[in-house]
Scaffold this motif. Structure first.
Motif, PDB file in Angstrom:
ATOM      1  N   ASP A 181       4.396  -0.636   7.394  1.00  0.00           N
ATOM      2  CA  ASP A 181       3.454   0.026   6.499  1.00  0.00           C
ATOM      3  C   ASP A 181       2.020  -0.122   7.006  1.00  0.00           C
ATOM      4  O   ASP A 181       1.766  -0.765   8.026  1.00  0.00           O
ATOM      5  CB  ASP A 181       3.595  -0.515   5.064  1.00  0.00           C
ATOM      6  N   HIS A 182       1.096   0.501   6.301  1.00  0.00           N
ATOM      7  CA  HIS A 182      -0.296   0.562   6.734  1.00  0.00           C
ATOM      8  C   HIS A 182      -0.903  -0.827   6.947  1.00  0.00           C
ATOM      9  O   HIS A 182      -1.542  -1.081   7.979  1.00  0.00           O
ATOM     10  CB  HIS A 182      -1.116   1.350   5.711  1.00  0.00           C
ATOM     11  N   ASP A 183      -0.704  -1.724   5.998  1.00  0.00           N
ATOM     12  CA  ASP A 183      -1.294  -3.066   6.111  1.00  0.00           C
ATOM     13  C   ASP A 183      -0.718  -3.826   7.301  1.00  0.00           C
ATOM     14  O   ASP A 183      -1.449  -4.543   7.999  1.00  0.00           O
ATOM     15  CB  ASP A 183      -1.070  -3.868   4.822  1.00  0.00           C
ATOM     16  N   PHE A 184       0.575  -3.682   7.524  1.00  0.00           N
ATOM     17  CA  PHE A 184       1.207  -4.354   8.660  1.00  0.00           C
ATOM     18  C   PHE A 184       0.636  -3.792   9.968  1.00  0.00           C
ATOM     19  O   PHE A 184       0.311  -4.522  10.900  1.00  0.00           O
ATOM     20  CB  PHE A 184       2.717  -4.152   8.598  1.00  0.00           C
ATOM     21  N   MET A 185       0.490  -2.462  10.007  1.00  0.00           N
ATOM     22  CA  MET A 185      -0.067  -1.842  11.211  1.00  0.00           C
ATOM     23  C   MET A 185      -1.481  -2.348  11.485  1.00  0.00           C
ATOM     24  O   MET A 185      -1.841  -2.622  12.640  1.00  0.00           O
ATOM     25  CB  MET A 185      -0.080  -0.318  11.069  1.00  0.00           C
ATOM     26  N   LEU A 186      -2.279  -2.507  10.450  1.00  0.00           N
ATOM     27  CA  LEU A 186      -3.644  -3.007  10.645  1.00  0.00           C
ATOM     28  C   LEU A 186      -3.628  -4.415  11.220  1.00  0.00           C
ATOM     29  O   LEU A 186      -4.432  -4.746  12.098  1.00  0.00           O
ATOM     30  CB  LEU A 186      -4.408  -2.985   9.318  1.00  0.00           C
ATOM     31  N   ASP A 187      -2.708  -5.248  10.738  1.00  0.00           N
ATOM     32  CA  ASP A 187      -2.604  -6.612  11.279  1.00  0.00           C
ATOM     33  C   ASP A 187      -2.187  -6.584  12.744  1.00  0.00           C
ATOM     34  O   ASP A 187      -2.684  -7.365  13.565  1.00  0.00           O
ATOM     35  CB  ASP A 187      -1.590  -7.426  10.466  1.00  0.00           C
ATOM     36  N   LEU A 188      -1.278  -5.673  13.097  1.00  0.00           N
ATOM     37  CA  LEU A 188      -0.841  -5.563  14.482  1.00  0.00           C
ATOM     38  C   LEU A 188      -1.985  -5.082  15.372  1.00  0.00           C
ATOM     39  O   LEU A 188      -2.211  -5.624  16.461  1.00  0.00           O
ATOM     40  CB  LEU A 188       0.339  -4.591  14.585  1.00  0.00           C
TER      41      LEU A 188
END
Length: 207
Positions: free
Chosen positions: A107-114
């Motif tokens: 999801d979006h938040d996970f992608m931002l962390d990556l």
């Protein structure tokens, strides 16, 4: 009162028709999209797939627009991490470690962390970078790729090798971009805003 002759009426009608066509918003091949060198339908790509790299600053910015593009195009957007070189290969392993564990697009938040973990400044100590990468997984109850066992590592390497071959077949050399129906590549630079990108995607889905 003078009446327009029939030949003149036909001429004026034709000119008006041509003017309307010139103002058409229909995406043009070569400007808003191109055909891929080969049809990649059936190669595991979603109907709409963003092609990106975690090491790409422009891809990080595009991530903020993905929900808007998805909504306006009325289509879910999958992801494919391009493999250009060794650096991109490492980043791809980081991404697919997430996707394979989730069995879905992060999801979006996970992608931002990556993205944030992969794009830390060069001055950041390696230990801090590794910790940030691992935390992106462990904070979600997932296994950090740094802690993979032999089987997990082998499966991840096989997946990235598959994507590396697919990357070569697309001939895509610039990201972010979008592949539609495994046949068309959206030319992001040919659009003035995310809404226009969504229009082109919608058009290509019906093509």
């Amino acid at each position: 009162m003078k009446f327009i002759s029939k030949p003149m009426f036909i001429l004026l009608s034709s000119l008006l028709f041509l003017a309307a066509c010139s103002e058409s918003s229909i995406p043009e091949e070569g400007k808003q999209y191109v055909q891929l060198p080969e049809n990649l339908q059936g190669q595991g790509l979603e109907p709409v797939t963003e092609v990106f790299s975690l090491g790409c600053g422009h891809c990080r910015k595009m991530e903020d627009f993905i929900p808007v593009i998805s909504e306006k195009a009325d289509a879910d957007i999958g992801k494919m991490h391009i493999v250009f070189n060794q650096s991109a290969q490492f980043a791809a392993m980081f991404y697919y470690a997430a996707e394979m564990q989730l069995k879905a697009t992060p999801d979006h938040d996970f992608m931002l962390d990556l993205f944030n973990a992969m794009q830390m400044s060069k001055e950041t100590p390696d230990e801090e970078k590794t910790a940030a990468m691992a935390d992106a997984f462990t904070s979600r109850g997932l296994v950090s790729p740094f802690d993979y066992n032999e089987q997990q590592s082998a499966e991840l390497i096989a997946k990235v090798d598959e994507i590396s071959q697919l990357s070569q077949r697309t001939k895509i050399d610039s990201v972010p971009t979008f592949v539609v129906n495994g046949r068309y590549q959206v030319l992001v630079a040919g659009h003035k805003d995310p809404a226009k990108i969504a229009e082109t995607i919608s058009y290509l889905l019906q093509k």
